[in-house]
Motif scaffolding. Structure first.
Motif, PDB file in Angstrom:
ATOM      1  N   ASP A   9      -0.350   4.664  -4.185  1.00  0.00           N
ATOM      2  CA  ASP A   9      -1.579   4.118  -4.753  1.00  0.00           C
ATOM      3  C   ASP A   9      -2.195   3.153  -3.748  1.00  0.00           C
ATOM      4  O   ASP A   9      -1.573   2.152  -3.390  1.00  0.00           O
ATOM      5  N   GLU A  20      -7.718  10.107  -8.585  1.00  0.00           N
ATOM      6  CA  GLU A  20      -6.339  10.607  -8.560  1.00  0.00           C
ATOM      7  C   GLU A  20      -6.317  12.090  -8.211  1.00  0.00           C
ATOM      8  O   GLU A  20      -7.056  12.893  -8.790  1.00  0.00           O
ATOM      9  N   ALA A  26       0.133   1.872   2.150  1.00  0.00           N
ATOM     10  CA  ALA A  26       0.617   2.803   1.123  1.00  0.00           C
ATOM     11  C   ALA A  26       1.078   4.111   1.749  1.00  0.00           C
ATOM     12  O   ALA A  26       2.103   4.680   1.365  1.00  0.00           O
ATOM     13  N   MET A  76       4.745   9.188  -5.286  1.00  0.00           N
ATOM     14  CA  MET A  76       3.449   8.634  -5.657  1.00  0.00           C
ATOM     15  C   MET A  76       3.057   7.533  -4.683  1.00  0.00           C
ATOM     16  O   MET A  76       3.912   6.796  -4.189  1.00  0.00           O
ATOM     17  N   THR A  78      -3.367  15.350  -7.074  1.00  0.00           N
ATOM     18  CA  THR A  78      -1.957  15.725  -6.985  1.00  0.00           C
ATOM     19  C   THR A  78      -1.792  16.814  -5.933  1.00  0.00           C
ATOM     20  O   THR A  78      -2.439  17.868  -6.013  1.00  0.00           O
ATOM     21  N   CYS A 114      -7.857   8.659  -0.657  1.00  0.00           N
ATOM     22  CA  CYS A 114      -6.766   9.574  -1.033  1.00  0.00           C
ATOM     23  C   CYS A 114      -6.550  10.637   0.031  1.00  0.00           C
ATOM     24  O   CYS A 114      -5.417  11.059   0.284  1.00  0.00           O
ATOM     25  N   LEU A 172      -1.511  10.910  -5.582  1.00  0.00           N
ATOM     26  CA  LEU A 172      -2.177   9.956  -4.699  1.00  0.00           C
ATOM     27  C   LEU A 172      -3.372   9.356  -5.430  1.00  0.00           C
ATOM     28  O   LEU A 172      -4.203  10.087  -5.983  1.00  0.00           O
ATOM     29  N   ARG A 173      -3.464   8.031  -5.412  1.00  0.00           N
ATOM     30  CA  ARG A 173      -4.531   7.333  -6.132  1.00  0.00           C
ATOM     31  C   ARG A 173      -5.347   6.465  -5.179  1.00  0.00           C
ATOM     32  O   ARG A 173      -4.799   5.856  -4.268  1.00  0.00           O
ATOM     33  N   GLY A 174      -6.654   6.413  -5.441  1.00  0.00           N
ATOM     34  CA  GLY A 174      -7.555   5.625  -4.602  1.00  0.00           C
ATOM     35  C   GLY A 174      -8.947   6.210  -4.654  1.00  0.00           C
ATOM     36  O   GLY A 174      -9.420   6.626  -5.707  1.00  0.00           O
ATOM     37  N   VAL A 226      -4.533   1.298  -4.378  1.00  0.00           N
ATOM     38  CA  VAL A 226      -4.947   0.157  -5.205  1.00  0.00           C
ATOM     39  C   VAL A 226      -6.464  -0.039  -5.145  1.00  0.00           C
ATOM     40  O   VAL A 226      -7.133  -0.109  -6.183  1.00  0.00           O
ATOM     41  N   GLY A 233      -9.900   4.261  -8.165  1.00  0.00           N
ATOM     42  CA  GLY A 233      -9.451   4.816  -9.429  1.00  0.00           C
ATOM     43  C   GLY A 233      -9.340   6.326  -9.455  1.00  0.00           C
ATOM     44  O   GLY A 233      -9.068   6.914 -10.504  1.00  0.00           O
ATOM     45  N   GLN A 257      -4.627   1.131   2.210  1.00  0.00           N
ATOM     46  CA  GLN A 257      -4.400   2.569   2.309  1.00  0.00           C
ATOM     47  C   GLN A 257      -3.365   2.911   3.369  1.00  0.00           C
ATOM     48  O   GLN A 257      -2.498   3.760   3.163  1.00  0.00           O
TER      49      GLN A 257
END
Length: 301
Positions: free
Chosen positions: A88, A166, A49, A86, A168, A95, A119-121, A90, A164, A46
């Motif tokens: 991620d 997400e 990223a 963007m 915005t 986030c 943003l993903r996590g 992973v 997983g 994190q």
């Protein structure tokens, strides 16, 4: 500028705040002893990223940014004119902590075109503010205080260990944010919250939360506006997020999360106790908001 990442609690907040201010002010930084106070020192996914996204937002040069690294160099240049970014984590990396790193870099720049950051996590994971806190506490408070135009939409929740999730972030930038002062909190006038869990867990959580609040002298006379959200049975997590609005326009939040076996009464008690502690200090913001507000101070007129 050399920054000692082991200071304070020796966690990732030093990296987030320092990188954001570095990008805003155009000051090169070297952070050493990153997360020295943690059981696994160095950058996690994190943090890496977030640093890469900050570097992209300020067209900067970033060195030594890899998982496990205990030292990085960030040399910011001009704030990027890009409008779509963007990051991620992973893993189930938070986030909301990614958002803390990048939001200050998005709200202040010459280009007034809207910026969209995916943003993903993890959205509701341990050791970080839940996304519900960001949406209902942090962003509304900063919008009111500084005039920033920023919002977050939740596409999908992410829990430990899969992640997983997400979100915005959408920002309409300004050349400078308005200066702000918060001196008078006033009494709590409104309580709101959300509970997350399986259908059975939600019933017990709601009952426990209402009962615990009734037993709290400072909050027991207020009605709670509570929403619920059922999460998949395959997810073992459950969560409570509550926030208090005051006469002075302040918003203070608290939360509790269980990632394994859920004890609804204990979970509700943790959230209420956390909110009670924040209110008992007499301040205008809770402990999470203190750190976040500091990142914007250098951008306020």
């Amino acid at each position: 500028m050399l920054i000692d990442g082991s200071k304070m609690e020796g966690g990732g907040q030093v990296v987030r705040v320092a990188s954001a201010i570095s990008a805003l002010l155009g000051i090169s930084i070297r952070i050493n002893k990153i997360r020295a106070g943690r059981s696994k020192p160095g950058l996690a996914a994190q943090h890496a990223a977030g640093l890469k996204l900050v570097a992209a937002l300020c067209s900067g040069v970033l060195q030594d940014c890899k998982i496990g690294s205990d030292s990085i160099l960030l040399e910011p240049r001009k704030i990027s004119s890009g409008t779509s970014f963007m990051a991620d984590a992973v893993t189930a990396g938070s986030c909301t902590l990614l958002l803390q790193s990048v939001l200050p870099c998005c709200v202040v720049r010459d280009d007034e075109r809207a910026i969209h950051v995916v943003l993903r996590g993890g959205t509701n994971v341990a050791f970080s503010p839940p996304i519900d806190y960001t949406i209902h506490v942090a962003l509304p408070l900063m919008r009111r205080l500084t005039g920033m135009e920023a919002s977050v939409s939740l596409k999908r929740r992410g829990f430990f260990p899969r992640g997983g999730g997400e979100i915005t972030l959408t920002v309409s930038p300004k050349e400078r944010l308005a200066a702000f002062r918060m001196l008078e909190r006033g009494d709590v006038v409104e309580l709101q919250g959300i509970v997350l869990g399986s259908e059975q867990t939600l019933k017990e959580l709601q009952s426990s939360l209402l009962q615990t609040l009734r037993e709290e002298p400072a909050l027991g006379n207020l009605s709670l506006q509570l929403s619920q959200e059922v999460i998949a049975a395959s997810v073992s997590s459950a969560a409570v997020v509550i926030w208090a609005k005051t006469e002075g326009g302040c918003v203070l939040g608290a939360s509790a999360l269980s990632e394994k076996r859920v004890n609804p009464h204990q979970l509700a008690g943790q959230a209420v106790e956390s909110l009670r502690e924040s209110l008992s200090h007499g301040g205008c913001v809770d402990e999470h908001m203190q750190d976040q507000a500091n990142s914007f101070a250098s951008s306020c007129a």
